[in-house]
Design an enzyme around this catalytic site. Structure first.
Site, short mmCIF file in Angstrom:
data_model
loop_
_atom_site.label_atom_id
_atom_site.label_comp_id
_atom_site.label_asym_id
_atom_site.label_seq_id
_atom_site.Cartn_x
_atom_site.Cartn_y
_atom_site.Cartn_z
N SER A 416 18.01 8.76 5.22
CA SER A 416 18.99 10.45 5.21
C SER A 416 18.12 11.00 4.88
O SER A 416 18.67 12.04 4.34
CB SER A 416 19.65 8.98 3.86
OG SER A 416 19.41 8.73 3.23
N HIS A 437 21.10 8.43 11.57
CA HIS A 437 21.72 7.96 10.42
C HIS A 437 23.17 7.54 10.49
O HIS A 437 24.14 8.50 10.57
CB HIS A 437 21.58 9.81 9.63
CG HIS A 437 21.90 9.58 8.13
ND1 HIS A 437 22.41 10.75 7.89
CD2 HIS A 437 22.34 8.51 7.02
CE1 HIS A 437 22.96 10.20 6.15
NE2 HIS A 437 22.24 9.00 5.72
N GLU A 449 25.02 10.59 12.12
CA GLU A 449 24.01 11.77 12.18
C GLU A 449 23.07 11.76 13.17
O GLU A 449 22.13 10.67 12.92
CB GLU A 449 23.60 12.34 10.99
CG GLU A 449 24.04 13.83 10.20
CD GLU A 449 23.41 13.75 9.53
OE1 GLU A 449 23.97 15.01 8.25
OE2 GLU A 449 23.37 12.56 8.05
N ASN A 487 23.79 15.44 3.65
CA ASN A 487 23.76 14.94 2.38
C ASN A 487 23.46 16.57 1.72
O ASN A 487 23.64 16.99 -0.11
CB ASN A 487 22.53 14.46 2.79
CG ASN A 487 23.01 13.19 2.35
OD1 ASN A 487 24.62 12.51 2.54
ND2 ASN A 487 22.25 11.53 2.34
#
Ligand code: T1G
Length: 703
Positions: A416, A437, A449, A487
């Site tokens: 991540s 991800h 992702e 993120n």
């Protein structure tokens, strides 16, 4: 070109008019279909040769509902026919009308079928009223006719969840009269012949009131109370309950009118527009412009997962739930056993909740095979590494995968935070390496992702994107940059919340404001649940790279320095009794201390300011991410946030929200905070131009 084809089929009991709805790709009930279908029904009803009618979809696919693309668009110049007019013609037809249902009969499609006198279906057909997922309700009688067949209690569950029924379930509950094993049309014609031969009376669902009689009003009060928290701020689910209650308390015609009014209210709502945006954005995200059509996904028939921890176990469950055999590899027998036990515990929870049957769980568990040997997994079509989030560890794993995996295998990493290229370059085949991800819990969260590295091949990208659909995920393609898409925006979201604490807000106020906007959980409750120590370790590692000239909030570090890691230590931002968090004056004092140190004069902060500041920061960052090519479209960011970060779907997503506010408003907020706060709020390069467009549009709207 008509969207409905009529043909006459002779049976031993007379001629049957077969009306085939043909509107690719999925036979959606567009205005053209409604017009053509009504005309075809009238023709067949007037045709003396015709003894019965069968409705069927081209390619065996029935109707998946009204054409979603028509909502919010101005009505065309031509005739306007509603689904209700078509259903009235079907239900009042003096000849038997049989709906032949294959693949899907959803929304207006099921309502059409419920307007017919009989329904037959193939065993793989999915039947349901999913309108709630696009902010609508079944506006062509679904809330009135379905309860008459399945009963009001079941109808409440089915229509407020939007979840489809299987054909077998639909037959058991009287929605479908017969399941067809062989070819659907033949089965429907045979059924029509039996109806004619036995002169079976026509069953008009709207006249069947037995299942509504004596319904206890408490059913609705209790159902509303049970879902009040989940539905907070949402219109459609509440209106659906009102309509089904009306079905039980008013004569059909009155309740049918009530339903139409409720439908129009939902159709006119901003939520409907936002939810249709979400529907289209998640489908658009699957399309990757610029890739030649020759690049086709390679088949994935087996998988392997490295690391039997929480993420690894959840990822293995995704493959098994999709019917794919999966290896689960770990370094030692104890962690493998622990991983297996956690998987079994998660499945037991799903059975207890009724989301999976024991049979489904047994099938899935049989597909998960534990191993300690890399040699065992070499033939898998894809391997997903979910080892400890450390570059050295991951490089070591990929060197071993490079040695054992077959040349065509996709080598994916669940990292991540780490650089995909650094991991890929640990192998001799960086073209086969890609980021996949998953989000925790991996067997629940829908977002995947997919992160393309500098060397990742187009085929590996399309293969991983296609696999996402197979395992029930919504895939969003990201470039390989710090924080990828999700993120990176989450960091901005968290940063602005923390700054607002220093300026005068409290964690409980911020959470209340975000939940009021529609987030299922506020940021600080979420952080406490995930554990504050995870973020602390990452911040301590990143401290060496942090630009000290930029504002930084030490609040979270201070909490961790005091051993407050959240729920797991009984205190974080909140103080916990079990899993229940309550505001904590110690934390307010800690925050006030930090404000004093930062020489920030605390002030009153409104909930609206919290929402608009946090979302404006997210949208500004989103524009940067699209501008840098990390995300392909703004809609991808919305799909990522709705499916991976709990962003309220009925708000569309952070980019959609910003566009609804108007980029000129966002620009004003961003430039004001840029002046006050500096570089952290630097406007995205495209923001000014978007703002100018919206400013001009706004100037045209009469005051
Ligand atoms: N209208 C228009 N386009 C539709 C559509 C629809 N109803 N359903 C699907 N599509 C398009 C979709 O956008 C995609 O297009 C392509 O078909 C393939 O879809 C009065 C008012 C049917 C189960 O909410 O759940 O009826 O992206 O990729 O996984 O009460 O689509 O390729 O250009 O999803 O096989 C209620 C919505 C309408 C059902 C197929 N109905 N659709 O899934 O393929 S409101 C729904 C679905 C209503 C009445 C009210 C799924 C599917 P493109 P896909 P799939």
């Amino acid at each position: 070109m008509s969207t409905v084809h009529s043909s006459l089929h002779r049976t031993g009991a007379g001629a049957v008019a077969v009306l085939t709805i043909d509107n690719p790709p999925v036979n959606a009930m567009s205005m053209a279909v409604r017009i053509d279908l009504l005309a075809a029904v009238w023709d067949a009803a007037d045709n003396a040769q015709v003894q019965a009618l069968v409705l069927i979809g081209a390619g065996g696919k029935f109707i998946p509902g009204a054409d979603i693309r028509e909502f919010g668009k101005p009505q065309g110049a031509g005739p306007v026919i509603s689904g209700r007019e078509v259903i009235a013609a079907l239900e009042s037809c003096p000849k038997p009308v049989i709906a032949a249902l294959g693949v899907h009969a959803l929304g207006g499609g099921l309502e059409i079928a419920l307007g017919c006198h009989f329904r037959v279906a193939t065993s793989d057909c999915k039947l349901g009223l999913p309108e709630v997922s696009i902010g609508l309700l079944p506006g062509a009688g679904g809330t009135q006719r379905l309860p008459r067949l399945v009963g009001p209690a079941r109808a409440l569950e089915l229509i407020t969840s939007g979840k489809p029924m299987t054909a077998a379930d639909a037959q058991d509950s009287g929605v479908v009269d017969e399941l067809v094993d062989g070819p659907l049309l033949e089965g429907a014609l045979a059924f029509a012949q039996r109806v004619l031969t036995k002169a079976r009376p026509l069953q008009r669902v709207s006249e069947r009131n037995q299942r509504l009689a004596g319904t206890d009003a408490a059913l609705f009060t209790e159902f509303r109370a049970k879902h009040a928290k989940k539905w907070r701020g949402q219109i459609a689910p509440q209106r659906i309950v009102d309509c089904i209650e009306a079905a039980c308390t008013k004569p059909f015609a009155e309740a049918y009118a009530f339903e139409l009014a409720a439908f129009d209210e939902c159709k006119a709502s901003a939520q409907r527009a936002a939810l249709i945006h979400a529907f289209q954005a998640e489908r658009e995200a699957a399309r990757i412009p610029g890739l030649s059509a020759d690049v086709q996904p390679q088949p994935i028939r087996s998988a392997a997962v490295i690391g039997a921890g929480t993420m690894g176990g959840g990822i293995a469950m995704c493959f098994a739930n999709a019917g794919l055999p999966v290896w689960l590899l770990d370094a030692n027998p104890e962690s493998l056993a622990r991983g297996r036990a956690l998987i079994e515990k998660n499945y037991a929870t799903s059975v207890a909740r009724g989301s999976l049957s024991q049979a489904q769980v047994d099938r899935a568990l049989a597909l998960i095979t534990g191993t300690l040997e890399y040699a065992a997994i070499g033939d898998a079509d894809i391997v997903v590494e979910a080892a400890f989030e450390d570059l050295v560890v991951k490089k070591h794993v990929f060197q071993q995968l490079d040695a054992v995996m077959k040349p065509s295998a996709v080598l994916a990493t669940n990292t991540s935070t780490l650089d995909i290229d650094k991991i890929a370059n640990a192998t001799a085949r960086p073209a086969q390496v890609i980021g996949a991800h998953f989000f925790s819990p991996a067997n629940v969260m829908k977002l995947l992702e997919v992160v393309r590295g500098a060397a990742t091949s187009p085929q590996v990208i399309v293969t991983t994107m296609a696999l996402a659909k197979t395992i029930g995920k919504t895939a969003v393609l990201s470039g390989n940059a710090d924080g990828f898409i999700g993120n990176r925006i989450l960091a901005v979201y968290g940063r602005e919340c923390d700054f607002l604490l220093e300026e005068g807000a409290t964690p409980w106020q911020v959470d209340r404001a975000l939940q009021g906007f529609g987030f299922p959980m506020g940021l600080y409750l979420m952080r406490d649940m995930a554990g504050l120590d995870v973020g602390w370790r990452i911040r301590q590692y990143r401290e060496q790279f942090r630009d000290k000239a930029l504002r930084y909030s030490p609040i979270a570090d201070r909490l961790c320095e005091r051993g407050r890691f959240g729920q797991k230590t009984g205190a974080g931002y909140y103080r916990y009794t079990g899993r229940d968090g309550s505001p904590d004056a110690d934390v307010e004092r800690l925050i006030e201390e930090v404000s004093r140190e930062m020489k920030i004069t605390r002030r009153a902060v409104s909930d609206d300011e919290i929402v608009s500041r946090v979302l404006s920061a997210m949208a500004n960052e989103g524009l940067k991410i699209v501008g840098e090519g990390i995300a392909l479209r703004e809609g991808d960011i919305d799909a990522a946030y709705v499916h991976g970060y709990g962003f309220p779907r009925h708000q569309g997503g952070p980019m959609y929200w910003a566009a609804q506010q108007g980029w000129d408003i966002i620009h004003d907020t961003v430039t004001r905070l840029h002046a006050a706060q500096g570089a952290l709020w630097a406007p995205a390069p495209r923001l000014a131009a978007l703002a100018e467009q919206d400013r001009q549009t706004r100037a045209l709207i009469p005051a």
